[in-house]
Design a protein around this motif. Structure first.
Motif, short mmCIF file in Angstrom:
data_model
loop_
_atom_site.label_atom_id
_atom_site.label_comp_id
_atom_site.label_asym_id
_atom_site.label_seq_id
_atom_site.Cartn_x
_atom_site.Cartn_y
_atom_site.Cartn_z
N MET A 75 -7.55 7.52 2.16
CA MET A 75 -6.69 6.64 2.94
C MET A 75 -7.44 5.80 3.96
O MET A 75 -6.87 4.86 4.51
CB MET A 75 -5.63 7.48 3.67
CG MET A 75 -4.56 8.07 2.77
SD MET A 75 -3.65 6.79 1.87
CE MET A 75 -2.91 5.90 3.22
N ARG A 76 -8.73 6.11 4.20
CA ARG A 76 -9.45 5.37 5.23
C ARG A 76 -9.48 3.87 4.96
O ARG A 76 -9.11 3.08 5.85
CB ARG A 76 -10.87 5.93 5.38
CG ARG A 76 -11.62 5.36 6.60
CD ARG A 76 -13.00 5.98 6.73
NE ARG A 76 -12.87 7.41 6.98
CZ ARG A 76 -13.34 8.34 6.16
NH1 ARG A 76 -13.94 7.99 5.04
NH2 ARG A 76 -13.21 9.62 6.43
N PRO A 77 -9.90 3.42 3.76
CA PRO A 77 -9.87 1.97 3.53
C PRO A 77 -8.46 1.39 3.52
O PRO A 77 -8.25 0.25 3.94
CB PRO A 77 -10.55 1.81 2.17
CG PRO A 77 -10.49 3.16 1.53
CD PRO A 77 -10.50 4.15 2.62
N ILE A 78 -7.48 2.20 3.05
CA ILE A 78 -6.10 1.72 3.06
C ILE A 78 -5.61 1.58 4.49
O ILE A 78 -4.94 0.61 4.85
CB ILE A 78 -5.20 2.67 2.26
CG1 ILE A 78 -5.65 2.74 0.79
CG2 ILE A 78 -3.74 2.23 2.32
CD1 ILE A 78 -4.87 3.72 -0.05
N SER A 79 -5.97 2.55 5.34
CA SER A 79 -5.60 2.47 6.76
C SER A 79 -6.25 1.27 7.42
O SER A 79 -5.64 0.57 8.24
CB SER A 79 -6.01 3.76 7.48
OG SER A 79 -5.37 4.88 6.92
N ASN A 80 -7.53 1.01 7.06
CA ASN A 80 -8.20 -0.17 7.61
C ASN A 80 -7.50 -1.45 7.16
O ASN A 80 -7.35 -2.39 7.95
CB ASN A 80 -9.67 -0.20 7.15
CG ASN A 80 -10.49 0.90 7.80
OD1 ASN A 80 -10.13 1.43 8.85
ND2 ASN A 80 -11.59 1.26 7.17
N MET A 81 -7.04 -1.45 5.91
CA MET A 81 -6.33 -2.62 5.41
C MET A 81 -5.01 -2.81 6.15
O MET A 81 -4.65 -3.93 6.53
CB MET A 81 -6.09 -2.48 3.90
CG MET A 81 -5.47 -3.71 3.27
SD MET A 81 -5.22 -3.53 1.48
CE MET A 81 -6.93 -3.43 0.94
N ILE A 82 -4.28 -1.71 6.35
CA ILE A 82 -3.01 -1.79 7.08
C ILE A 82 -3.25 -2.29 8.51
O ILE A 82 -2.52 -3.16 9.02
CB ILE A 82 -2.31 -0.41 7.09
CG1 ILE A 82 -1.88 -0.02 5.66
CG2 ILE A 82 -1.11 -0.43 8.02
CD1 ILE A 82 -1.35 1.39 5.56
N LYS A 83 -4.30 -1.76 9.14
CA LYS A 83 -4.63 -2.18 10.50
C LYS A 83 -4.97 -3.66 10.54
O LYS A 83 -4.53 -4.40 11.44
CB LYS A 83 -5.79 -1.34 11.03
CG LYS A 83 -6.16 -1.65 12.47
CD LYS A 83 -7.31 -0.76 12.92
CE LYS A 83 -7.71 -1.08 14.36
NZ LYS A 83 -8.85 -0.24 14.81
N THR A 84 -5.76 -4.10 9.55
CA THR A 84 -6.14 -5.52 9.50
C THR A 84 -4.92 -6.40 9.28
O THR A 84 -4.78 -7.46 9.91
CB THR A 84 -7.16 -5.74 8.37
OG1 THR A 84 -8.30 -4.91 8.59
CG2 THR A 84 -7.61 -7.19 8.34
N MET A 85 -4.00 -5.96 8.39
CA MET A 85 -2.78 -6.72 8.13
C MET A 85 -1.93 -6.82 9.40
O MET A 85 -1.34 -7.87 9.68
CB MET A 85 -1.98 -6.08 7.00
CG MET A 85 -2.61 -6.22 5.63
SD MET A 85 -1.64 -5.37 4.37
CE MET A 85 -2.56 -5.79 2.88
#
Length: 472
Positions: free
Chosen positions: A181-191
């Motif tokens: 989930m780390r890259p997905i969380s980073n993506m959500i944070k970036t979005m």
């Protein structure tokens, strides 16, 4: 429920199911192997007894011999037909009473559960015929006391391993879920940051893992790159369009103010103002149509592919231009027809754009040459006009770019024609090349792919709208 929690629970439940299955298999195999080993021991004992004793001897002699083969909590019987016991020894009367004698003519082994002081206990019984059953059968039974102890130890070991594996699975599942989930969380944070600020931003990829998550993050970053490029194009387009429209609007405003101040009493001045206003308004209209062409191309409209004869198209275009401009334009071709699969209106637009430039910037004849090789149909448009400086050739396909800005104003150019032409050729997977020498003329070479047409005929027509044709 969070995805990390779902992953953690699912991995743990799956691990528990696997462990339960493994525990069952291990326990079953342990019991089967242990009992088989005990059976082999008793069968071997039965063979030794049959070799050692003589059933024709006295009862006391036979039973004395049988006692030598007794182990703890066991019994030995010799049984004749009709389940008649003729010899019997034991050191466990309770066991003897619980197991009923049975005559057999075949070799047998069985296990039975009996009640004991500490609960149920398993008993192993083997039966072996004597002299093929003619002299009876030998029956041996014994408590598997050690087996119960080993079963209990195995249960405890399996239970402890299951609990330990469950704990490790929970910890491992949590670590795995966090890693996934780390890259997905980073993506959500970036979005979320993009949503708040409105500024496109890339995901910071720290590890080159080359897995699906890395691919997803890279795809997101490429999408952001394209979005930033489109925003940049949009901003540049608005800026360039505003700049291009500013000059004709300034002229119109100036002449309108002149008419407002002085009226129309001065006919000469009024005619001049009206002509200028009409000319600039016409220029704005043509420029707007060109902007629409460019906007359609920027959206990457899909081509409406059909069979196109380049010879026929060029003949039709040259006939129109000759009658309008009264210029010498020659057409040469190696074969007729020269057929490709292309968007008819867009190809005509490219040819008209290039011929219009040749007419504007030359006074001598213009040559159009058609030829063909195995891969391309080639269109040469050659003029003998003012040419293009060598250092300017690489820039002429940029939007709103003019080699001679003053002359372009006079000829009504917007600086978009060659950009549109190149965009159309790119959509056709072709090439556009320009060779020019200042003062000697320009040769434009169009290379359009020749396909077999089978796929192109069935190509999906994704956009029914056609580009606005080029206006003179």
């Amino acid at each position: 429920m969070k995805i990390t929690t779902k992953i953690n629970l699912l991995t743990t439940v799956w691990m528990l199911c696997i462990l339960m299955l493994i525990n069952f298999v291990v326990f079953f195999l342990f019991m089967k192997t242990t009992v088989n080993m005990e059976e082999n021991v008793l069968f071997q004992k039965a063979e030794d007894i049959l070799k050692d004793i003589d059933t024709n001897q006295s009862s006391s002699y036979v039973e004395l011999k049988l006692k030598d083969y007794l182990t703890d909590h066991s019994f030995i019987r010799i049984i004749q037909p009709k389940n008649k016991v003729i010899h019997e020894v034991t050191n466990d009367q309770k066991l003897l009473k619980k197991i009923k004698e049975k005559y057999t003519k075949t070799k047998q082994a069985q296990t039975r559960l009996i009640s004991a002081e500490n609960g149920e206990e398993e008993v192993l019984i083997v039966r072996v015929p004597i002299n093929n059953g003619k002299k009876g059968s030998l029956e041996i039974g014994e408590r598997l006391s050690g087996l119960e102890t080993r079963k209990e130890i195995l249960r405890r070991i399996l239970g402890f391993c299951t609990i330990l594996a469950t704990l490790l699975s929970l910890l491992g599942g949590r670590w795995l879920a966090n890693m996934i989930m780390r890259p997905i969380s980073n993506m959500i944070k970036t979005m979320e940051e993009i949503e708040k600020s409105g500024v496109p931003k890339k995901i910071n990829i720290q590890n080159e893992t080359r897995d699906e998550l890395h691919t997803m993050a890279s795809t997101f970053n490429r999408m952001i790159d394209r979005l930033q490029e489109n925003l940049k194009k949009q901003s540049q387009f608005v800026s360039d369009a505003s700049h291009e429209l500013k000059t004709p609007l300034t002229v119109i405003k100036s002449y309108a103010n002149l008419l407002r101040r002085h009226g129309i009493q001065n006919n000469e001045m009024a005619d001049e103002a009206i002509q200028a206003i009409h000319s600039e308004a016409t220029r704005i209209s043509k420029m707007t149509e060109t902007f629409l062409d460019l906007a359609n191309l920027e959206k990457e409209n899909v081509l409406e592919m059909n069979e196109v004869d380049l010879v026929s198209i060029c003949e039709s275009i040259l006939k129109q231009l000759k009658s309008v401009y009264k210029r010498e334009i020659t057409l040469r071709f190696e074969e007729n027809p020269i057929t490709i699969y292309a968007d008819l209106l867009k190809i005509k637009q490219v040819i008209i754009i290039l011929l219009d430039n040749a007419i504007k910037y030359s006074n001598d004849k213009i040559e159009v040459i058609l030829e063909k090789n195995q891969q391309y149909a080639i269109i040469h448009i050659k003029d003998y006009g003012i040419g293009i400086p060598e250092e300017e050739i690489e820039n002429i396909f940029e939007r709103f770019y003019r080699v001679d800005k003053a002359r372009s104003r006079d000829t009504g150019g917007s600086g978009l024609g060659l950009h549109i032409a190149k965009s159309i050729i790119n959509l056709h997977k072709g090439e556009i090349k320009i060779k020019s020498k200042e003062g000697s003329g320009t040769n434009v070479e169009l290379l359009l792919p020749i396909s077999n047409g089978n796929d192109e005929k069935n190509a999906q027509k994704r956009n029914p709208r056609q580009l606005v044709s080029f206006h003179q």
